[in-house]
Design an enzyme around this catalytic site. Structure first.
Site, mmCIF file in Angstrom:
data_model
loop_
_atom_site.group_PDB
_atom_site.id
_atom_site.type_symbol
_atom_site.label_atom_id
_atom_site.label_comp_id
_atom_site.label_asym_id
_atom_site.label_seq_id
_atom_site.Cartn_x
_atom_site.Cartn_y
_atom_site.Cartn_z
ATOM 1 N N HIS A 1 0.849 -1.203 0.000
ATOM 2 C CA HIS A 1 0.000 0.000 0.000
ATOM 3 C C HIS A 1 0.879 1.246 0.000
ATOM 4 O O HIS A 1 1.739 1.395 0.861
ATOM 5 C CB HIS A 1 -0.895 0.020 1.249
ATOM 6 N N TYR B 1 4.610 6.709 9.754
ATOM 7 C CA TYR B 1 3.742 5.558 9.492
ATOM 8 C C TYR B 1 4.498 4.453 8.752
ATOM 9 O O TYR B 1 4.407 3.280 9.116
ATOM 10 C CB TYR B 1 2.512 6.008 8.690
ATOM 11 N N PRO C 1 -2.937 0.658 19.215
ATOM 12 C CA PRO C 1 -2.767 0.133 17.852
ATOM 13 C C PRO C 1 -2.940 1.149 16.725
ATOM 14 O O PRO C 1 -2.650 0.839 15.573
ATOM 15 C CB PRO C 1 -3.848 -0.952 17.754
ATOM 16 N N LYS D 1 2.090 0.111 15.110
ATOM 17 C CA LYS D 1 3.533 0.009 15.392
ATOM 18 C C LYS D 1 3.950 -1.206 16.225
ATOM 19 O O LYS D 1 5.136 -1.539 16.278
ATOM 20 C CB LYS D 1 4.005 1.273 16.154
ATOM 21 N N TYR E 1 -8.775 5.574 7.952
ATOM 22 C CA TYR E 1 -8.854 5.909 9.372
ATOM 23 C C TYR E 1 -9.894 7.031 9.495
ATOM 24 O O TYR E 1 -9.707 8.093 8.911
ATOM 25 C CB TYR E 1 -7.527 6.440 9.894
HETATM 26 P P1 FAD Z 1 3.117 -11.546 21.597
HETATM 27 O O1 FAD Z 1 2.662 -11.581 20.213
HETATM 28 O O2 FAD Z 1 2.247 -11.177 22.683
HETATM 29 O O3 FAD Z 1 3.885 -12.907 21.881
HETATM 30 C C1 FAD Z 1 4.271 -13.287 23.175
HETATM 31 C C2 FAD Z 1 4.163 -14.804 23.278
HETATM 32 O O4 FAD Z 1 4.603 -15.213 24.560
HETATM 33 C C3 FAD Z 1 2.727 -15.296 23.140
HETATM 34 O O5 FAD Z 1 2.670 -16.315 22.182
HETATM 35 C C4 FAD Z 1 2.370 -15.769 24.529
HETATM 36 O O6 FAD Z 1 1.441 -16.834 24.503
HETATM 37 C C5 FAD Z 1 3.713 -16.190 25.060
HETATM 38 N N1 FAD Z 1 3.826 -16.188 26.517
HETATM 39 C C6 FAD Z 1 3.251 -15.353 27.406
HETATM 40 N N2 FAD Z 1 3.587 -15.678 28.662
HETATM 41 C C7 FAD Z 1 4.404 -16.761 28.565
HETATM 42 C C8 FAD Z 1 5.071 -17.547 29.523
HETATM 43 N N3 FAD Z 1 4.958 -17.309 30.824
HETATM 44 N N4 FAD Z 1 5.825 -18.573 29.091
HETATM 45 C C9 FAD Z 1 5.947 -18.837 27.759
HETATM 46 N N5 FAD Z 1 5.333 -18.112 26.792
HETATM 47 C C10 FAD Z 1 4.569 -17.079 27.197
HETATM 48 N N6 FAD Z 1 -0.610 -4.240 16.827
HETATM 49 C C11 FAD Z 1 -0.869 -3.569 15.715
HETATM 50 O O7 FAD Z 1 0.072 -2.976 15.165
HETATM 51 N N7 FAD Z 1 -2.142 -3.568 15.201
HETATM 52 C C12 FAD Z 1 -3.196 -4.282 15.786
HETATM 53 O O8 FAD Z 1 -4.299 -4.295 15.293
HETATM 54 C C13 FAD Z 1 -2.951 -4.986 16.959
HETATM 55 N N8 FAD Z 1 -3.933 -5.703 17.579
HETATM 56 C C14 FAD Z 1 -3.649 -6.378 18.737
HETATM 57 C C15 FAD Z 1 -4.638 -7.099 19.399
HETATM 58 C C16 FAD Z 1 -4.370 -7.762 20.600
HETATM 59 C C17 FAD Z 1 -5.456 -8.541 21.317
HETATM 60 C C18 FAD Z 1 -3.061 -7.692 21.152
HETATM 61 C C19 FAD Z 1 -2.747 -8.389 22.469
HETATM 62 C C20 FAD Z 1 -2.065 -6.990 20.461
HETATM 63 C C21 FAD Z 1 -2.343 -6.326 19.262
HETATM 64 N N9 FAD Z 1 -1.345 -5.612 18.557
HETATM 65 C C22 FAD Z 1 -1.619 -4.933 17.447
HETATM 66 C C23 FAD Z 1 0.013 -5.567 18.981
HETATM 67 C C24 FAD Z 1 0.862 -6.622 18.273
HETATM 68 O O9 FAD Z 1 0.072 -7.744 17.984
HETATM 69 C C25 FAD Z 1 1.999 -6.941 19.209
HETATM 70 O O10 FAD Z 1 2.786 -5.767 19.345
HETATM 71 C C26 FAD Z 1 2.854 -8.118 18.777
HETATM 72 O O11 FAD Z 1 2.128 -9.313 18.913
HETATM 73 C C27 FAD Z 1 4.117 -8.186 19.633
HETATM 74 O O12 FAD Z 1 4.764 -9.396 19.450
HETATM 75 P P2 FAD Z 1 5.504 -10.097 20.649
HETATM 76 O O13 FAD Z 1 6.096 -11.329 20.073
HETATM 77 O O14 FAD Z 1 6.357 -9.128 21.359
HETATM 78 O O15 FAD Z 1 4.367 -10.463 21.693
HETATM 79 C C1 DHB Z 2 -4.642 -2.828 11.264
HETATM 80 C C2 DHB Z 2 -4.347 -2.664 12.586
HETATM 81 C C3 DHB Z 2 -3.933 -1.432 13.036
HETATM 82 O O1 DHB Z 2 -3.636 -1.260 14.321
HETATM 83 C C4 DHB Z 2 -3.830 -0.358 12.169
HETATM 84 O O2 DHB Z 2 -3.442 0.850 12.653
HETATM 85 C C5 DHB Z 2 -4.115 -0.537 10.840
HETATM 86 C C6 DHB Z 2 -4.528 -1.790 10.380
HETATM 87 C C7 DHB Z 2 -5.069 -4.163 10.788
HETATM 88 O O3 DHB Z 2 -5.274 -5.048 11.643
HETATM 89 O O4 DHB Z 2 -5.234 -4.351 9.592
#
Ligand code: FAD
Ligand code: DHB
Length: 391
Positions: free
Chosen positions: A73, A385, A293, A297, A201
């Site tokens: 995009h 962005y 979100p 980022k 948005y």
């Molecule tokens: P996570 O993806 O949280 O991975 C951490 C992992 O560690 C998980 O698999 C978990 O099960 C595991 N874990 C936890 N505790 C333990 C333990 N004690 N022992 C072993 N494993 C463990 N970002 C966006 O940019 N746009 C979005 O729309 C968006 N939507 C989101 C919706 C939700 C519900 C959440 C929670 C986050 C969202 N985010 C979004 C943020 C984005 O998904 C996260 O920033 C991203 O997942 C970060 O990756 P990570 O690997 O650091 O953490």
């Molecule tokens: C999506 C999530 C976001 O947080 C955003 O700012 C834009 C798009 C998505 O899930 O597609």
């Protein structure tokens, strides 16, 4: 007792990518994940990849599918007062763009790559506990089917997300900065062809809404709601009516409707733990920081963290130098705070805040009006962005 070089807690994007980058440099790791494999793959979350994230996936040999199936995009729309305004991100940033590709697809690709290496990745482990990281004998204790296990390692990488155990293991020595928002997002995936080729948005008087997508056949949509919104009060017809009210514009544009495949509510917070390194415990991704979100980022910050961390660990194993590990936190916090500022700004510009005054709403609209009419302001939005290149 087993030994590895880096003990990784969490098989989200951060933990899996770190394990992959270490493998490419010949460094051994063990990844421990509390959830099951299907749960981790099916979890619907982010969808916007910065160019730096795509470059990292490609450069590390796991980019085939994102290149084939990801949707590049070059712009986004901001909608307010019944009109959509396009921000041409690529023109404003000298050719950079974002790619739409679901986080769960990234996770699927990384799990496949990990399994192909034969290096350990354990799902459904229990009672993960980091030990000994303040000295020079770190270890991860955990259980499998109730049986205790232990892996000795040189470093522990806390990639276990916001609710994980690693950050709390560092106890009171971390300084925490936090802000909660008085709203959340209700998100859906719908079996409907996206009616716009780019994201929208929308700041609407009924509240924020976001139009996004996952593929040419699947639309992803979000509505501002209460942080503890009860999904039971949102039958499909109510969700569609609210999305249409907040997204449709005077030119007749509106999202296509279709079967709702998934629904969820997410609260919103800004959170930073400092420093990101505590002796031989290194925090990465959501374990260290959370952004609301709106700026898309969270996933990208996690990828930038582990890219830097893998280079720092590789330098240590190749030369014995701790220099990059010593710099890991300061460099990461700089990127994190920039993303915090941007995500906070996007969030406050686009959401209706409970208790706000008519003045506040007028000021928001004036900010949007300025933004879409000033090349300088649009450039600032666009460069944040699409994201700056990873170090
Ligand atoms: P996570 O993806 O949280 O991975 C951490 C992992 O560690 C998980 O698999 C978990 O099960 C595991 N874990 C936890 N505790 C333990 C333990 N004690 N022992 C072993 N494993 C463990 N970002 C966006 O940019 N746009 C979005 O729309 C968006 N939507 C989101 C919706 C939700 C519900 C959440 C929670 C986050 C969202 N985010 C979004 C943020 C984005 O998904 C996260 O920033 C991203 O997942 C970060 O990756 P990570 O690997 O650091 O953490
Ligand atoms: C999506 C999530 C976001 O947080 C955003 O700012 C834009 C798009 C998505 O899930 O597609």
């Amino acid at each position: 007792m087993r030994r590895t070089q880096v003990g990784i807690v969490g098989a989200g994007p951060a933990g899996l990518m770190l394990g992959h980058l270490l493998h490419l440099r010949g460094i051994d790791s063990v990844i421990l994940e509390v959830r099951g494999r299907e749960y981790v793959i099916d979890r619907v979350r982010a969808g916007v990849l910065e160019q730096g994230t795509v470059d990292l996936l490609r450069g590390s040999g796991v980019g085939d599918r994102v290149l084939r199936e990801g949707m590049r995009h070059e712009g986004i729309y901001l909608a307010f007062n019944g009109r959509r305004h396009r921000i041409d991100m690529t023109a404003l940033t000298g050719g950079r763009a974002i790619t739409i590709y679901g986080q769960n697809e990234v996770v699927k690709d990384l799990i496949e790559a990990r399994v192909a290496t034969g290096r350990p990745l354990h799902f459904e482990v229990g009672d993960v506990a980091p030990h000994g990281f303040e000295g020079d004998a770190p270890a991860l204790r955990f259980t499998v089917d109730g049986e205790p296990h232990e892996v000795a390692c040189d470093f522990i990488a806390g990639c276990d997300g916001f609710h994980g155990v690693c950050r709390s293991a560092a106890g009171n020595d971390l300084r925490v900065y936090e802000r909660e928002y008085p709203f959340g997002w209700l998100g859906i995936l719908a079996k409907a062809a996206p009616s716009s080729s780019e994201l929208v948005y929308s700041n609407h008087e009924r509240g924020f809404a976001l139009f996004s997508m996952r593929s040419p056949a699947v639309t992803r949509l979000y509505l501002q709601c209460a942080p503890d919104e009860d999904l039971a009060e949102w039958p499909d017809e109510r969700i569609w009516a609210e999305l249409q009210a907040r997204l449709q514009t005077d030119d007749g544009w509106h999202p296509n409707e279709g079967e709702i495949l998934q629904k969820g509510v997410t609260g919103m917070r800004s959170f930073v733990a400092e420093p990101m390194r505590y002796h031989r415990l290194l925090l990465a991704g959501d374990a260290a920081h959370i952004v609301p979100p709106t700026g898309a980022k969270g996933l990208n910050l996690a990828m930038a963290d582990v890219s830097r961390l893998a280079s720092a660990l590789a330098a240590f194993y190749e030369t014995g130098s701790m220099r990059l590990l010593d710099e890991y936190s300061d460099r990461g916090l700089r990127r994190t705070w920039r993303a915090q500022r941007f995500s906070w700004w996007m969030t406050t510009m686009l959401h209706r805040v409970p208790g706000e005054t008519p003045f506040d709403y007028r000021r928001q609209l004036a900010e949007l009006d300025y933004l879409v009419s000033s090349r300088a302001a649009m450039t600032s939005l666009a460069e944040n962005y699409v994201g700056t290149p990873f170090e």
